[in-house]
Design an enzyme around this catalytic site. Structure first.
Site, PDB file in Angstrom:
ATOM      1  N   CYS A 106      -2.933  -1.390  26.477  1.00  0.00           N
ATOM      2  CA  CYS A 106      -1.624  -1.757  25.938  1.00  0.00           C
ATOM      3  C   CYS A 106      -0.493  -1.168  26.798  1.00  0.00           C
ATOM      4  O   CYS A 106      -0.242  -1.639  27.886  1.00  0.00           O
ATOM      5  CB  CYS A 106      -1.516  -1.359  24.466  1.00  0.00           C
ATOM      6  SG  CYS A 106      -0.118  -2.153  23.653  1.00  0.00           S
ATOM      7  N   HIS A 206      -6.124  -3.977  22.070  1.00  0.00           N
ATOM      8  CA  HIS A 206      -6.567  -2.655  21.598  1.00  0.00           C
ATOM      9  C   HIS A 206      -8.079  -2.609  21.349  1.00  0.00           C
ATOM     10  O   HIS A 206      -8.522  -2.781  20.207  1.00  0.00           O
ATOM     11  CB  HIS A 206      -5.800  -2.278  20.334  1.00  0.00           C
ATOM     12  CG  HIS A 206      -4.393  -1.875  20.613  1.00  0.00           C
ATOM     13  ND1 HIS A 206      -4.025  -0.574  20.882  1.00  0.00           N
ATOM     14  CD2 HIS A 206      -3.270  -2.625  20.724  1.00  0.00           C
ATOM     15  CE1 HIS A 206      -2.719  -0.530  21.124  1.00  0.00           C
ATOM     16  NE2 HIS A 206      -2.237  -1.766  21.038  1.00  0.00           N
ATOM     17  N   GLU A 208      -9.901  -0.094  21.187  1.00  0.00           N
ATOM     18  CA  GLU A 208     -10.293   1.076  20.371  1.00  0.00           C
ATOM     19  C   GLU A 208     -10.306   0.742  18.880  1.00  0.00           C
ATOM     20  O   GLU A 208     -10.874   1.478  18.081  1.00  0.00           O
ATOM     21  CB  GLU A 208      -9.348   2.254  20.660  1.00  0.00           C
ATOM     22  CG  GLU A 208      -7.997   2.207  19.972  1.00  0.00           C
ATOM     23  CD  GLU A 208      -7.008   1.239  20.634  1.00  0.00           C
ATOM     24  OE1 GLU A 208      -7.388   0.529  21.577  1.00  0.00           O
ATOM     25  OE2 GLU A 208      -5.843   1.197  20.178  1.00  0.00           O
TER      26      GLU A 208
END
Ligand SMILES: [Mn+2]
Length: 225
Positions: A106, A206, A208
């Site tokens: 990001c 993202h 994660e």
């Protein structure tokens, strides 16, 4: 063959935070990043942006010697936090020069582009006319991104991937030495990588968040070469 666990450095940011009865400035990394790395069998280490100005390159190179790979994490807009910008710009540039594996996420992906001499759109709804990259601040939108074949990213994720976006900036002019390896249907650049053998991938989304940890697994695998 058994390998010792890789040590993965994560950039972090100073943020006013609350825990228990305390309210203090803290060096912050969301646990989703830490768990993504530890869940793949590697050791996460938090790297705080300790310097008010550009840190000495010798110090940054010492940090790079101490880690096996670097994750540049997401966060606020690029260009509004000088501690963080100076530190991460220096770290990213030195990591590229030293051949370290990098996963830039990001804001980190945007920073990677700036390090390579590129520029950013400051507010993409003005460019694309919709908010499907960020329905509201602090919220994700799931988008299907198309991945360029013959890229490192496609060898990890395949031809397309359903990803979680939450960004209102994006890459405008591409930095030198970078290749676009994923786009959304509106043309916004969703991923880049450095051509050649070094593992340097930037993703606008993202990884994660959610259960698909293949990008982290690939980053860790790259440290064993
Ligand atoms: Mn997006």
């Amino acid at each position: 063959m058994n390998f010792p666990p890789a040590i993965i450095g994560l950039s972090s940011y100073y943020q006013e935070a609350k825990w228990g009865s305390w309210e203090r400035q803290a060096s912050l990394v969301p646990t989703s990043y830490l768990n993504s790395i530890s869940g793949c069998g590697a050791i996460p280490i938090i790297l705080p942006p300790y310097s008010e100005s550009k840190p000495p390159i010798q110090e940054i190179e010492r940090v790079i010697q101490a880690i096996d790979a670097l994750v540049l994490i997401g966060g606020d807009d690029y260009g509004i936090n000088k501690y963080r910008d100076f530190y991460e710009l220096t770290l990213c540039e030195a990591a590229i020069n030293k051949g370290l594996s990098i996963l830039a996420i990001c804001r980190g992906h945007q920073l990677l582009n700036v390090v390579c001499g590129g520029s950013l759109y400051t507010h993409i709804p003005d460019v694309v006319g919709h908010t499907r990259h960020q329905p509201a601040p602090g919220h994700f939108h799931e988008n299907l991104v198309e991945i360029v074949e013959d890229s490192r990213l496609s060898s990890i994720l395949g031809e397309r991937s359903l990803v979680k976006c939450s960004h209102h900036q994006a890459i405008d002019r591409l930095g030198d030495g970078l290749r676009v390896v994923a786009n959304f249907e509106d043309g916004i650049i969703e991923a880049v990588e450095i051509t050649g053998d070094q593992f340097v991938i930037g993703v606008q989304w993202h990884p994660e968040e959610g259960d698909d940890k293949r990008l982290f697994e690939a980053l860790i695998e790259s440290t064993r070469n």
